[in-house]
Design a protein around this motif. Structure first.
Motif, PDB file in Angstrom:
ATOM      1  N   LYS A 192     -36.350  -2.965 -11.809  1.00  0.00           N
ATOM      2  CA  LYS A 192     -36.004  -3.780 -10.720  1.00  0.00           C
ATOM      3  C   LYS A 192     -34.727  -4.050 -10.372  1.00  0.00           C
ATOM      4  CE  LYS A 192     -36.820  -8.419  -8.929  1.00  0.00           C
ATOM      5  NZ  LYS A 192     -37.341  -9.847  -8.920  1.00  0.00           N
ATOM      6  N   MET A 193     -33.732  -3.957 -11.017  1.00  0.00           N
ATOM      7  CA  MET A 193     -32.230  -4.003 -11.078  1.00  0.00           C
ATOM      8  C   MET A 193     -31.850  -2.475 -10.370  1.00  0.00           C
ATOM      9  SD  MET A 193     -29.272  -5.483 -10.949  1.00  0.00           S
ATOM     10  CE  MET A 193     -29.101  -6.877 -11.812  1.00  0.00           C
ATOM     11  N   ASP A 194     -32.156  -1.515 -11.225  1.00  0.00           N
ATOM     12  CA  ASP A 194     -31.997  -0.332 -10.527  1.00  0.00           C
ATOM     13  C   ASP A 194     -32.688  -0.088  -9.205  1.00  0.00           C
ATOM     14  OD1 ASP A 194     -30.818   0.166 -13.237  1.00  0.00           O
ATOM     15  OD2 ASP A 194     -32.912   1.393 -13.663  1.00  0.00           O
ATOM     16  N   ALA A 195     -33.806  -0.418  -8.742  1.00  0.00           N
ATOM     17  CA  ALA A 195     -34.342  -0.177  -7.582  1.00  0.00           C
ATOM     18  C   ALA A 195     -33.360  -1.224  -6.442  1.00  0.00           C
ATOM     19  CB  ALA A 195     -35.711  -0.787  -7.428  1.00  0.00           C
ATOM     20  N   LEU A 196     -32.936  -2.529  -6.701  1.00  0.00           N
ATOM     21  CA  LEU A 196     -32.183  -3.035  -5.733  1.00  0.00           C
ATOM     22  C   LEU A 196     -30.820  -2.554  -5.654  1.00  0.00           C
ATOM     23  CD1 LEU A 196     -32.868  -6.752  -7.202  1.00  0.00           C
ATOM     24  CD2 LEU A 196     -33.537  -5.787  -4.910  1.00  0.00           C
ATOM     25  N   ILE A 197     -30.279  -1.951  -6.529  1.00  0.00           N
ATOM     26  CA  ILE A 197     -29.136  -1.237  -6.530  1.00  0.00           C
ATOM     27  C   ILE A 197     -29.219   0.261  -5.908  1.00  0.00           C
ATOM     28  CG2 ILE A 197     -27.095   0.111  -7.750  1.00  0.00           C
ATOM     29  CD1 ILE A 197     -27.705  -2.001 -10.025  1.00  0.00           C
ATOM     30  N   ASP A 198     -30.330   0.868  -5.916  1.00  0.00           N
ATOM     31  CA  ASP A 198     -30.603   1.829  -5.045  1.00  0.00           C
ATOM     32  C   ASP A 198     -30.769   1.843  -3.756  1.00  0.00           C
ATOM     33  OD1 ASP A 198     -30.226   3.519  -7.278  1.00  0.00           O
ATOM     34  OD2 ASP A 198     -32.253   3.823  -7.836  1.00  0.00           O
ATOM     35  N   ALA A 199     -31.382   0.667  -3.514  1.00  0.00           N
ATOM     36  CA  ALA A 199     -31.925   0.145  -1.976  1.00  0.00           C
ATOM     37  C   ALA A 199     -30.632  -0.231  -1.469  1.00  0.00           C
ATOM     38  CB  ALA A 199     -32.915  -1.046  -2.144  1.00  0.00           C
ATOM     39  N   ALA A 200     -29.681  -1.092  -1.986  1.00  0.00           N
ATOM     40  CA  ALA A 200     -28.292  -1.180  -1.244  1.00  0.00           C
ATOM     41  C   ALA A 200     -27.467  -0.243  -1.077  1.00  0.00           C
ATOM     42  CB  ALA A 200     -27.460  -2.038  -2.291  1.00  0.00           C
ATOM     43  N   LEU A 201     -27.583   0.905  -1.850  1.00  0.00           N
ATOM     44  CA  LEU A 201     -26.840   2.366  -1.625  1.00  0.00           C
ATOM     45  C   LEU A 201     -27.473   2.872  -0.500  1.00  0.00           C
ATOM     46  CD1 LEU A 201     -24.561   4.170  -2.456  1.00  0.00           C
ATOM     47  CD2 LEU A 201     -26.408   5.372  -3.696  1.00  0.00           C
ATOM     48  N   ALA A 202     -28.613   3.021  -0.138  1.00  0.00           N
ATOM     49  CA  ALA A 202     -29.308   3.742   1.089  1.00  0.00           C
ATOM     50  C   ALA A 202     -29.127   2.776   2.147  1.00  0.00           C
ATOM     51  CB  ALA A 202     -30.767   3.920   0.559  1.00  0.00           C
ATOM     52  N   GLU A 203     -29.090   1.596   2.299  1.00  0.00           N
ATOM     53  CA  GLU A 203     -29.214   0.958   3.347  1.00  0.00           C
ATOM     54  C   GLU A 203     -27.878   0.921   4.300  1.00  0.00           C
ATOM     55  OE1 GLU A 203     -30.445  -1.164   6.272  1.00  0.00           O
ATOM     56  OE2 GLU A 203     -31.939  -0.944   4.595  1.00  0.00           O
ATOM     57  N   LEU A 204     -27.974   1.075   5.578  1.00  0.00           N
ATOM     58  CA  LEU A 204     -26.793   1.266   6.245  1.00  0.00           C
ATOM     59  C   LEU A 204     -26.662  -0.231   7.205  1.00  0.00           C
ATOM     60  CD1 LEU A 204     -27.302   4.872   7.953  1.00  0.00           C
ATOM     61  CD2 LEU A 204     -26.048   4.207   5.960  1.00  0.00           C
ATOM     62  N   ASP A 205     -27.704  -0.900   7.324  1.00  0.00           N
ATOM     63  CA  ASP A 205     -27.483  -2.283   7.936  1.00  0.00           C
ATOM     64  C   ASP A 205     -26.750  -3.300   6.939  1.00  0.00           C
ATOM     65  OD1 ASP A 205     -27.946  -4.905   9.132  1.00  0.00           O
ATOM     66  OD2 ASP A 205     -29.979  -4.395   9.728  1.00  0.00           O
ATOM     67  N   PRO A 206     -25.656  -3.587   7.282  1.00  0.00           N
ATOM     68  CA  PRO A 206     -24.848  -4.567   6.357  1.00  0.00           C
ATOM     69  C   PRO A 206     -25.593  -5.881   6.035  1.00  0.00           C
ATOM     70  CG  PRO A 206     -23.514  -4.007   8.315  1.00  0.00           C
ATOM     71  CD  PRO A 206     -24.956  -3.449   8.708  1.00  0.00           C
ATOM     72  N   ALA A 207     -26.379  -6.396   6.936  1.00  0.00           N
ATOM     73  CA  ALA A 207     -27.078  -7.764   6.420  1.00  0.00           C
ATOM     74  C   ALA A 207     -28.185  -7.296   5.461  1.00  0.00           C
ATOM     75  CB  ALA A 207     -27.933  -8.404   7.770  1.00  0.00           C
ATOM     76  N   LYS A 208     -28.790  -6.344   5.729  1.00  0.00           N
ATOM     77  CA  LYS A 208     -30.113  -6.044   4.770  1.00  0.00           C
ATOM     78  C   LYS A 208     -29.452  -5.435   3.441  1.00  0.00           C
ATOM     79  CE  LYS A 208     -33.473  -4.334   8.122  1.00  0.00           C
ATOM     80  NZ  LYS A 208     -34.128  -3.304   8.754  1.00  0.00           N
ATOM     81  N   ARG A 209     -28.329  -4.625   3.473  1.00  0.00           N
ATOM     82  CA  ARG A 209     -27.528  -4.377   2.385  1.00  0.00           C
ATOM     83  C   ARG A 209     -27.198  -5.624   1.435  1.00  0.00           C
ATOM     84  NH1 ARG A 209     -24.298   0.558   0.449  1.00  0.00           N
ATOM     85  NH2 ARG A 209     -22.578  -0.295  -0.592  1.00  0.00           N
ATOM     86  N   ASN A 210     -26.550  -6.345   2.239  1.00  0.00           N
ATOM     87  CA  ASN A 210     -26.120  -7.636   1.553  1.00  0.00           C
ATOM     88  C   ASN A 210     -27.159  -8.357   0.895  1.00  0.00           C
ATOM     89  OD1 ASN A 210     -23.307  -7.443   1.899  1.00  0.00           O
ATOM     90  ND2 ASN A 210     -23.413  -8.427   3.827  1.00  0.00           N
ATOM     91  N   GLU A 211     -28.399  -8.382   1.495  1.00  0.00           N
ATOM     92  CA  GLU A 211     -29.577  -8.841   0.875  1.00  0.00           C
ATOM     93  C   GLU A 211     -29.966  -8.368  -0.547  1.00  0.00           C
ATOM     94  OE1 GLU A 211     -33.176  -9.301   3.472  1.00  0.00           O
ATOM     95  OE2 GLU A 211     -31.783 -10.224   5.173  1.00  0.00           O
ATOM     96  N   PHE A 212     -30.022  -6.969  -0.582  1.00  0.00           N
ATOM     97  CA  PHE A 212     -30.247  -6.187  -1.729  1.00  0.00           C
ATOM     98  C   PHE A 212     -29.240  -6.713  -2.800  1.00  0.00           C
ATOM     99  CE2 PHE A 212     -32.412  -3.245   1.205  1.00  0.00           C
ATOM    100  CZ  PHE A 212     -33.668  -3.394   0.690  1.00  0.00           C
ATOM    101  N   ILE A 213     -27.790  -6.702  -2.414  1.00  0.00           N
ATOM    102  CA  ILE A 213     -26.800  -6.975  -3.347  1.00  0.00           C
ATOM    103  C   ILE A 213     -26.914  -8.557  -3.676  1.00  0.00           C
ATOM    104  CG2 ILE A 213     -24.463  -7.428  -3.576  1.00  0.00           C
ATOM    105  CD1 ILE A 213     -23.990  -5.046  -1.718  1.00  0.00           C
ATOM    106  N   GLU A 214     -27.322  -9.364  -2.752  1.00  0.00           N
ATOM    107  CA  GLU A 214     -27.502 -10.614  -3.413  1.00  0.00           C
ATOM    108  C   GLU A 214     -28.738 -10.724  -4.375  1.00  0.00           C
ATOM    109  OE1 GLU A 214     -27.693 -13.322   0.079  1.00  0.00           O
ATOM    110  OE2 GLU A 214     -25.875 -12.646   0.755  1.00  0.00           O
TER     111      GLU A 214
END
Length: 106
Positions: free
Chosen positions: A38-60
């Motif tokens: 689950k952690m790996d998927a969140l980190i990978d999702a953040a890396l692939a996300e270009l929308d700053p708000a969505k990227r921040n959600e994955f990081i949070e």
């Protein structure tokens, strides 16, 4: 004792280095051996996300998971400290290093 300073404007680099499952390309400082898909998927999702708000959600979400599983306990966050003189200009860098190429003496 571990110390890290992100090379990006958010926590992704630190999370990828410390909280991701160790592979040839990731988790190079994950000395605790922590592994969670689950952690790996969140980190990978953040890396692939270009929308700053969505990227921040994955990081949070990843940082929240860190807190729930007590992977790492942050004890200190170094604040960069800079002093400047009116006759000298240089940009304050996120990595807290002084790059003499960008120093301008007036």
């Amino acid at each position: 004792i571990y110390g890290a300073f992100p090379t990006t404007v958010d926590a992704h680099t630190v999370m990828d280095s410390y909280m991701r499952t160790t592979t040839a390309d990731h988790g190079e400082f994950n000395t605790a051996g922590y592994s969670n898909p689950k952690m790996d998927a969140l980190i990978d999702a953040a890396l692939a996300e270009l929308d700053p708000a969505k990227r921040n959600e994955f990081i949070e979400d990843a940082l929240r998971l860190n807190n729930e599983e007590v992977i790492y306990i942050p004890l200190h966050q170094q604040r960069p400290s800079w002093a400047m003189k009116r006759t000298i200009e240089t940009p304050a860098r996120l990595d807290n290093n002084l790059d003499l190429r960008f120093v301008v003496v007036k």
